[in-house]
Design an enzyme around this catalytic site. Sequence first.
Site, PDB file in Angstrom:
ATOM      1  N   GLU A 208      30.374  31.838  33.339  1.00 22.26           N
ATOM      2  CA  GLU A 208      31.480  32.787  33.018  1.00 22.26           C
ATOM      3  C   GLU A 208      32.482  31.619  32.409  1.00 22.26           C
ATOM      4  O   GLU A 208      33.061  30.901  33.362  1.00 22.26           O
ATOM      5  CB  GLU A 208      32.082  33.692  33.708  1.00 22.26           C
TER       6      GLU A 208
ATOM      7  N   HIS B 251      41.301  34.379  28.989  1.00 27.23           N
ATOM      8  CA  HIS B 251      39.752  34.783  28.740  1.00 27.23           C
ATOM      9  C   HIS B 251      39.422  34.473  27.495  1.00 27.23           C
ATOM     10  O   HIS B 251      38.321  33.844  27.152  1.00 27.23           O
ATOM     11  CB  HIS B 251      39.584  36.358  28.924  1.00 27.23           C
TER      12      HIS B 251
ATOM     13  N   LYS C   4      35.480  40.261  43.403  1.00 24.82           N
ATOM     14  CA  LYS C   4      34.578  39.597  42.227  1.00 24.82           C
ATOM     15  C   LYS C   4      35.004  38.413  41.952  1.00 24.82           C
ATOM     16  O   LYS C   4      34.430  37.466  41.792  1.00 24.82           O
ATOM     17  CB  LYS C   4      34.288  40.790  41.338  1.00 24.82           C
TER      18      LYS C   4
ATOM     19  N   ASP D 109      22.164  30.178  49.245  1.00 25.35           N
ATOM     20  CA  ASP D 109      21.808  31.505  48.806  1.00 25.35           C
ATOM     21  C   ASP D 109      23.030  32.521  48.499  1.00 25.35           C
ATOM     22  O   ASP D 109      23.616  32.962  49.229  1.00 25.35           O
ATOM     23  CB  ASP D 109      21.062  32.061  50.154  1.00 25.35           C
TER      24      ASP D 109
HETATM   25  C1  MEV Z   1      36.808  38.230  36.169  1.00 26.52           C
HETATM   26  O1  MEV Z   1      35.325  37.425  36.023  1.00 26.52           O
HETATM   27  C2  MEV Z   1      37.371  38.253  37.342  1.00 26.52           C
HETATM   28  C3  MEV Z   1      38.611  39.100  37.349  1.00 26.52           C
HETATM   29  O2  MEV Z   1      38.474  40.342  36.716  1.00 26.52           O
HETATM   30  C4  MEV Z   1      39.013  39.122  38.611  1.00 26.52           C
HETATM   31  C5  MEV Z   1      40.582  40.060  39.016  1.00 26.52           C
HETATM   32  O3  MEV Z   1      40.393  41.072  38.331  1.00 26.52           O
HETATM   33  O4  MEV Z   1      41.243  39.582  39.928  1.00 26.52           O
HETATM   34  C6  MEV Z   1      39.622  38.568  36.603  1.00 26.52           C
END
Ligand code: MEV
Length: 448
Positions: A87, A394, A281, A297
Amino acid sequence: MNNRASLLNGFSKLTREEKLEVIGGLFDNSDEAIEGFKSFEHPDEVIQEMISEFSENSISNFHLPYSVAPNFMINGKPYVVPMVIEESSVVAAASNAAKFWFSRGGFHAEIVDTQKVGQVHFIWKDDKETLIQRFDELKHYLISGTEDITENMRKRGGGVLDIELKDFSDQEEGLMQLFVTFETKDSMGANFVNSCLERFADLFKRWYASQSEFSGEGLEIVMCILSNLTPNCMVKCWVECEVKEFDNLVPGTDGADFARRFRTAVRIAQIDPYRATTHNKGIYNGIDAVVLASGNDFRAVEACGHAYASMNGGYSSLTDCQIDGDKFTFTLHLPIALGVVGGLTNLHPLVKLSMAMLGNPDARELMGIAAAAGLANNFGAVKSLVTTGIQQGHMKMHLFNIMKQLDVCNSEKDRVVEYFKDRSVSVSGVRKFVEELRMVQDAGCMNI
Ligand code: MEV
């Protein structure tokens, strides 16, 4: 490619070349497909063979970027952190956050404990009271009966810590469990734990059969396996500063206001599982990248963290944010079982380089590094979310993917990057700009 797959008997017994031939046959253009797979093979045959042996039926290698995030200060020690991830914005976010915190005390990491867990699940249809009464004797028998397996681990300060008897028979008839805790020091310990558990099961059966108080017919071992939930293999990692340090963190921001909005964002993730999932995430963006680079892992690490995030009854944030007067503290509590010996660690050449880059940490130090990367990514994501929004950063990173997708040639990349420096990026926007650029330049190196 048409769907030409069918039952392939004996596939695993074929040589790599033969497997490629079979798989190539599934494609419209087999030669091109086979060439495509082969083009990602390592030129050094010895390395290629070693990589192939990591997994059954491997026919090629799948490349991911190996990146580095510099300027991590963790417990007063500077690190360049290796991160393997696809990413585009993750390493940039980690590096920016690391640099921000570098001169503000860096990341603090404390290893709370490093216990691992394994379970022998069994059905008990005999006298439970007697089993409970005799359990200490059984425990001693089990531990002494695994001394040959645990010898080396004990020399390194690890081994079996304890065995408890757990009763689940109110939920499933006769269901009970040996709940075993282990210390595995610098190894993740999966093989060690599972070997001990399988021996425990054999010893348990032998012990049971030799006891005259029991019928001899009332013990059925169901399975023996480690648990990836290791709430006592825990790292705490935090950063702290005065709120005024956030003044102009993003041009025009007031530090106290930023801290307040940041804390609210973390609260939302503590309250709402939909937000918590994405929030966590973002934490695992950083952690997984380090876990992969260090040959650990990542499925185990993620499963553990997400289960832990639900242990209070609802799925919640793994981070917490406190503002006490002028003091801002941002903390990650995370169970994470990592190893620096065994598995891929001693085999994969890039893992060896990762470890060397990190100064060959022990497992506890690596837990702190992975947690710092997770906290850095969470800080970066929440910072963007409560200020500019996530898309600006992003899409800036994504611009390079879009340019690749549109076959933008090198001579035009700078113009595109310059143009989108302070404009929002979208595929259609980039396409339009490139088309206009080509018309003005009347040059033909793009194919869009
Ligand atoms: C994207 O990979 C991760 C985010 O969505 C995490 C978040 O929203 O805190 C930017």
